[in-house]
Scaffold this active site. Structure first.
Site, PDB file in Angstrom:
ATOM      1  N   HIS A 246       0.825  -1.213   0.000  1.00  0.00           N
ATOM      2  CA  HIS A 246       0.000   0.000   0.000  1.00  0.00           C
ATOM      3  C   HIS A 246       0.850   1.250   0.000  1.00  0.00           C
ATOM      4  O   HIS A 246       2.046   1.217   0.264  1.00  0.00           O
ATOM      5  CB  HIS A 246      -0.989   0.015   1.169  1.00  0.00           C
ATOM      6  CG  HIS A 246      -0.387   0.029   2.552  1.00  0.00           C
ATOM      7  ND1 HIS A 246      -0.112  -1.120   3.265  1.00  0.00           N
ATOM      8  CD2 HIS A 246      -0.028   1.051   3.365  1.00  0.00           C
ATOM      9  CE1 HIS A 246       0.377  -0.806   4.461  1.00  0.00           C
ATOM     10  NE2 HIS A 246       0.460   0.518   4.545  1.00  0.00           N
TER      11      HIS A 246
ATOM     12  N   HIS B  99       3.749   7.251   3.736  1.00  0.00           N
ATOM     13  CA  HIS B  99       4.667   6.109   3.707  1.00  0.00           C
ATOM     14  C   HIS B  99       4.334   5.183   2.550  1.00  0.00           C
ATOM     15  O   HIS B  99       3.249   5.262   1.971  1.00  0.00           O
ATOM     16  CB  HIS B  99       4.650   5.327   5.034  1.00  0.00           C
ATOM     17  CG  HIS B  99       3.359   4.647   5.365  1.00  0.00           C
ATOM     18  ND1 HIS B  99       2.323   5.268   6.032  1.00  0.00           N
ATOM     19  CD2 HIS B  99       2.916   3.368   5.139  1.00  0.00           C
ATOM     20  CE1 HIS B  99       1.325   4.416   6.210  1.00  0.00           C
ATOM     21  NE2 HIS B  99       1.656   3.243   5.661  1.00  0.00           N
TER      22      HIS B  99
ATOM     23  N   GLU C   7       7.363   0.758   5.199  1.00  0.00           N
ATOM     24  CA  GLU C   7       6.731  -0.261   6.035  1.00  0.00           C
ATOM     25  C   GLU C   7       6.886  -1.619   5.359  1.00  0.00           C
ATOM     26  O   GLU C   7       6.884  -1.709   4.125  1.00  0.00           O
ATOM     27  CB  GLU C   7       5.241   0.107   6.168  1.00  0.00           C
ATOM     28  CG  GLU C   7       4.392  -0.863   6.962  1.00  0.00           C
ATOM     29  CD  GLU C   7       2.912  -0.447   6.977  1.00  0.00           C
ATOM     30  OE1 GLU C   7       2.588   0.722   6.661  1.00  0.00           O
ATOM     31  OE2 GLU C   7       2.087  -1.323   7.271  1.00  0.00           O
TER      32      GLU C   7
END
Ligand code: V0V
Ligand code: CO
Length: 144
Positions: free
Chosen positions: A7, A84, A134
């Site tokens: 994502h 992010h 992440e």
């Protein structure tokens, strides 16, 4: 191995308004939404496409739930925008260990709970060319 863009996290002040922008402008619908108290966010996942590894890529729209959350701090400094990126892997523990060995700061000793029961950790943006990064392993066998 990192096998997909899981994502892109986008920070916003008003989740409902931002969801409506993505729906009315692009036709993306909310696939899942939840509050993550530990991370201090309310989030909506918009599923964009499936990926070669059997998983999927999402936009993750994030609204802070409290003033001391990392996203609230970031919004106060930068305003709304891309917060992010997240790479998907079948084994977040092994990836985090490998990347730590390369000298990149991994923010958590143990992965924490992310969206849809996933396990997540973060790499420090100052070690990643200014990009908060992440790593995600999906719930239930690695895919979602
Ligand atoms: C901070 N910095 C960033 C940044 N956040 N750079 C790029 N992208 C970001 N998102 C820079 C900031 O400009 C400073 O640079 C420096 O890092 C230190 O930042 P700070 O404002 O003093 O903040 P800190 O150090 O208190 O916190 C920064 C970190 C924090 C990255 C450590 O945000 C963190 O722990 N993030 C991981 C958790 C998170 O973001 N959770 C929300 C998403 P200068 O000014 O010194 O040059 S939750 C989520 O994604 C979920 C649940 C999911 O996917 O399932
Ligand atoms: Co995320």
């Amino acid at each position: 191995m990192l096998t997909r863009i899981d994502h892109i996290g986008i920070a916003c002040f008003d989740l409902d308004r931002t969801v409506e922008f993505y729906r009315s402008t692009y036709g993306f619908e909310v696939f899942h939404s939840e509050v993550n108290e530990e991370q201090g966010v309310r989030e909506a996942m918009l599923r964009i496409n499936g990926t070669d590894d059997g998983g999927a890529s999402y936009l993750q729209l994030l609204e802070p739930t409290r003033e001391d959350s990392t996203v609230a701090k970031w919004l106060a400094k930068n305003g709304e925008g891309v917060h992010h990126i997240a790479f998907g892997t079948a084994d977040v523990d092994a990836e985090a260990a490998d990347i730590r060995d390369k000298g990149v700061r991994v923010l958590y000793d143990e992965p924490r709970t992310g969206s849809m029961g996933s396990r997540i950790t973060f790499l420090h943006p100052k070690d990643c060319g200014g990009v908060l990064t992440e790593l995600v392993t999906s719930a239930a066998g690695g895919h979602r």
